[in-house]
Scaffold this active site. Structure first.
Site, PDB file in Angstrom:
ATOM      1  N   ALA A   1       1.015  -1.380   0.127  1.00  0.00           N
ATOM      2  CA  ALA A   1       0.096   0.080  -0.066  1.00  0.00           C
ATOM      3  C   ALA A   1       0.850   1.167  -0.272  1.00  0.00           C
ATOM      4  CB  ALA A   1      -0.862  -0.146   1.229  1.00  0.00           C
TER       5      ALA A   1
ATOM      6  N   GLY B   1       0.919  -4.954   1.151  1.00  0.00           N
ATOM      7  CA  GLY B   1      -0.198  -5.080   0.435  1.00  0.00           C
ATOM      8  C   GLY B   1      -0.033  -5.818  -1.191  1.00  0.00           C
TER       9      GLY B   1
ATOM     10  N   GLU C   1      -0.224  -9.337  -0.499  1.00  0.00           N
ATOM     11  CA  GLU C   1      -1.868  -9.721   0.018  1.00  0.00           C
ATOM     12  C   GLU C   1      -2.696  -9.660  -1.137  1.00  0.00           C
ATOM     13  OE1 GLU C   1      -1.704  -6.608   3.076  1.00  0.00           O
ATOM     14  OE2 GLU C   1      -2.350  -8.056   4.688  1.00  0.00           O
TER      15      GLU C   1
ATOM     16  N   GLU D   1       5.560  -5.131   6.930  1.00  0.00           N
ATOM     17  CA  GLU D   1       4.946  -4.080   7.620  1.00  0.00           C
ATOM     18  C   GLU D   1       5.589  -4.025   9.033  1.00  0.00           C
ATOM     19  OE1 GLU D   1       3.446  -6.560   5.883  1.00  0.00           O
ATOM     20  OE2 GLU D   1       1.550  -5.651   4.872  1.00  0.00           O
TER      21      GLU D   1
HETATM   22  N1  DAK Z   1       4.443   3.161  -0.894  1.00  0.00           N
HETATM   23  C1  DAK Z   1       4.865   4.093  -1.208  1.00  0.00           C
HETATM   24  N2  DAK Z   1       6.069   4.599  -2.093  1.00  0.00           N
HETATM   25  C2  DAK Z   1       7.121   3.351  -2.171  1.00  0.00           C
HETATM   26  C3  DAK Z   1       6.667   2.141  -1.641  1.00  0.00           C
HETATM   27  C4  DAK Z   1       5.345   1.926  -0.970  1.00  0.00           C
HETATM   28  N3  DAK Z   1       5.064   0.929  -0.621  1.00  0.00           N
HETATM   29  N4  DAK Z   1       7.371   1.291  -2.062  1.00  0.00           N
HETATM   30  C5  DAK Z   1       8.687   1.997  -2.612  1.00  0.00           C
HETATM   31  N5  DAK Z   1       8.150   3.600  -2.654  1.00  0.00           N
HETATM   32  C6  DAK Z   1       8.929   4.522  -3.562  1.00  0.00           C
HETATM   33  C7  DAK Z   1       9.991   4.689  -2.648  1.00  0.00           C
HETATM   34  O1  DAK Z   1       9.519   5.611  -1.496  1.00  0.00           O
HETATM   35  C8  DAK Z   1      10.908   5.331  -3.903  1.00  0.00           C
HETATM   36  O2  DAK Z   1      10.197   6.764  -4.111  1.00  0.00           O
HETATM   37  P1  DAK Z   1      11.290   7.941  -4.259  1.00  0.00           P
HETATM   38  O3  DAK Z   1      12.306   8.159  -3.344  1.00  0.00           O
HETATM   39  O4  DAK Z   1      12.126   7.614  -5.623  1.00  0.00           O
HETATM   40  O5  DAK Z   1      10.332   9.233  -4.747  1.00  0.00           O
HETATM   41  C9  DAK Z   1      10.535   4.600  -4.993  1.00  0.00           C
HETATM   42  O6  DAK Z   1       9.419   3.794  -4.640  1.00  0.00           O
HETATM   43  C10 DAK Z   1      11.760   3.409  -5.141  1.00  0.00           C
HETATM   44  O7  DAK Z   1      11.815   2.696  -3.882  1.00  0.00           O
HETATM   45  P2  DAK Z   1      13.296   2.569  -3.428  1.00  0.00           P
HETATM   46  O8  DAK Z   1      14.210   3.579  -3.546  1.00  0.00           O
HETATM   47  O9  DAK Z   1      13.166   2.038  -1.847  1.00  0.00           O
HETATM   48  O10 DAK Z   1      13.576   1.282  -4.133  1.00  0.00           O
HETATM   49  P3  DAK Z   1      14.606   0.051  -3.772  1.00  0.00           P
HETATM   50  O11 DAK Z   1      14.858  -0.874  -4.996  1.00  0.00           O
HETATM   51  O12 DAK Z   1      15.786   0.401  -3.000  1.00  0.00           O
HETATM   52  O13 DAK Z   1      14.021  -0.937  -2.672  1.00  0.00           O
HETATM   53  C11 DAK Z   1      11.718  -2.079  -1.969  1.00  0.00           C
HETATM   54  C12 DAK Z   1      12.930  -1.808  -3.119  1.00  0.00           C
HETATM   55  C13 DAK Z   1      10.425  -2.645  -2.299  1.00  0.00           C
HETATM   56  C14 DAK Z   1      12.635  -3.172  -1.097  1.00  0.00           C
HETATM   57  C15 DAK Z   1      11.735  -0.868  -1.008  1.00  0.00           C
HETATM   58  O14 DAK Z   1      11.145   0.243  -1.903  1.00  0.00           O
HETATM   59  C16 DAK Z   1      10.719  -1.212   0.076  1.00  0.00           C
HETATM   60  O15 DAK Z   1      11.150  -1.521   1.188  1.00  0.00           O
HETATM   61  N6  DAK Z   1       9.343  -0.541   0.146  1.00  0.00           N
HETATM   62  C17 DAK Z   1       8.385  -0.699   1.076  1.00  0.00           C
HETATM   63  C18 DAK Z   1       7.907  -1.982   1.220  1.00  0.00           C
HETATM   64  C19 DAK Z   1       6.773  -2.037   2.311  1.00  0.00           C
HETATM   65  O16 DAK Z   1       7.031  -1.580   3.580  1.00  0.00           O
HETATM   66  N7  DAK Z   1       5.748  -2.478   2.113  1.00  0.00           N
HETATM   67  C20 DAK Z   1       4.224  -2.448   2.923  1.00  0.00           C
HETATM   68  C21 DAK Z   1       3.590  -1.257   3.055  1.00  0.00           C
HETATM   69  S1  DAK Z   1       2.353  -1.153   4.080  1.00  0.00           S
HETATM   70  C22 DAK Z   1      -5.077  -1.447   5.050  1.00  0.00           C
HETATM   71  C23 DAK Z   1      -4.550  -2.994   4.988  1.00  0.00           C
HETATM   72  C24 DAK Z   1      -3.587  -3.242   4.489  1.00  0.00           C
HETATM   73  C25 DAK Z   1      -2.721  -2.123   4.261  1.00  0.00           C
HETATM   74  C26 DAK Z   1      -3.085  -0.784   4.151  1.00  0.00           C
HETATM   75  C27 DAK Z   1      -4.480  -0.581   4.554  1.00  0.00           C
HETATM   76  N8  DAK Z   1      -6.579  -1.279   5.703  1.00  0.00           N
HETATM   77  C28 DAK Z   1      -7.315  -2.412   6.414  1.00  0.00           C
HETATM   78  C29 DAK Z   1      -7.020   0.015   5.397  1.00  0.00           C
HETATM   79  C30 DAK Z   1      -1.321  -2.432   3.515  1.00  0.00           C
HETATM   80  C31 DAK Z   1      -0.294  -1.881   4.158  1.00  0.00           C
HETATM   81  C32 DAK Z   1       1.133  -2.008   3.361  1.00  0.00           C
HETATM   82  O17 DAK Z   1       1.343  -2.759   2.406  1.00  0.00           O
END
Ligand code: DAK
Length: 258
Positions: free
Chosen positions: A66, A109, A112, A132
């Site tokens: 997400a 997400g 998921e 997360e």
């Molecule tokens: N959201 C927003 N931007 C993201 C992102 C994300 N999830 N993942 C990556 N980006 C963006 C980065 O901020 C970066 O943006 P700029 O700095 O260039 O502006 C760009 O994508 C490239 O990312 P990286 O520079 O980090 O790229 P790397 O190759 O170094 O790393 C990575 C790739 C996938 C390992 C890393 O980007 C990463 O760890 N990303 C986050 C993964 C993560 O934590 N995912 C979980 C998100 S929380 C809900 C239920 C469920 C949810 C929500 C609501 N409700 C019941 C309402 C779900 C929540 C989630 O999924």
């Protein structure tokens, strides 16, 4: 099909393909992207010319989760009222089979979303995880439930509590993916699987999907009872008569979806 901003859609014979298209944020699943995704899938779910659907990203990323940017300042009420989870639930309610074609990151997400699909075809570069915990939260769109039902308690605990990520090969070993193929072929493989299913008896496919899904939600006794009712129901279809007659006449059946 409409023109969308955050996804690309293509029709391959009887298969609808959605490519997630938010590359600057690694296909982060913003509410707008999720809205478009569900709209496209529900449109095909109603279209008699489409028999199955595929969701994919690109070789580097399926979806990195997400959109963290839109959640940083969110309150519990914002999250409660967000359309995000309802959109997820609608994917689980589609009546036609949906296959995730995953290469690269499928995180949070994004993972998921893949698990909400009916089958997963992975490239050898796929990586699955629930990171997360690094953000001070837990999975909220099925990641503790669907994952645990598939891989069991102990591995799910490690993935949810300590960001253990799985390679494609590991995911295959734990029963999370249908198959792992070279990166040049994962999308074609998913499309071919979808094409094959789309050529089968449509009502049997639909009820087969419903029955397998029900197995995850019910006791064995209720599940068996439900299966039997769906089984009996299929004897009211023209396709059941056609399928069995064609077998006895040693010819290919011609399905009508009736
Ligand atoms: N959201 C927003 N931007 C993201 C992102 C994300 N999830 N993942 C990556 N980006 C963006 C980065 O901020 C970066 O943006 P700029 O700095 O260039 O502006 C760009 O994508 C490239 O990312 P990286 O520079 O980090 O790229 P790397 O190759 O170094 O790393 C990575 C790739 C996938 C390992 C890393 O980007 C990463 O760890 N990303 C986050 C993964 C993560 O934590 N995912 C979980 C998100 S929380 C809900 C239920 C469920 C949810 C929500 C609501 N409700 C019941 C309402 C779900 C929540 C989630 O999924």
């Amino acid at each position: 099909m409409k023109a969308y901003q955050w996804i690309r859609t293509e029709v391959h014979g009887p298969v609808g393909l959605v490519r997630l298209n938010n590359p600057k944020a690694l296909n982060a699943l913003t509410p707008d992207l999720m809205r478009e995704l569900v709209d496209a899938l529900e449109t095909w779910d109603r279209d008699p010319d489409i028999g199955a659907m595929v969701i994919t990203g690109n070789e580097k990323v399926f979806a990195a989760g997400a959109d963290i940017r839109s959640m940083v300042q969110a309150t519990p009420v914002d999250m409660l009222l967000s359309a995000y989870i309802d959109l997820f639930d609608r994917i689980g309610k589609l009546s036609k089979p949906v296959i995730a074609a995953v290469s690269g990151w499928a995180l949070g997400g994004g993972f998921e979303l893949a698990m909400a699909c009916d089958m997963i075809v992975a490239s050898e570069k796929a990586v699955f995880g629930q990171p997360e915990i690094n953000l001070g939260i837990i999975p909220g769109a099925g990641g503790t439930q669907r994952l645990t039902r598939t891989v069991g308690k102990y591995l799910a605990m490690e993935m949810v509590l300590n960001d253990r990520r799985l390679t494609a090969e590991e995911a295959a070993r734990f029963g999370l993916v249908n198959r792992v193929v070279p990166v040049e072929r994962y999308l074609e493989e998913a499309l071919e699987l979808a094409r094959q299913i789309a050529q089968r008896a449509p009502i049997a496919v639909r009820l087969g999907k419903e029955a397998v899904q029900f197995a995850l939600e019910s006791s064995l006794e209720n599940g068996l009872r439900h299966e039997r009712r769906l089984f009996y129901l299929l004897f009211a279809t023209e396709d059941q008569k056609e399928g069995m007659t064609a077998f006895l006449e040693k010819r290919k059946p011609e399905w009508k979806g009736r």
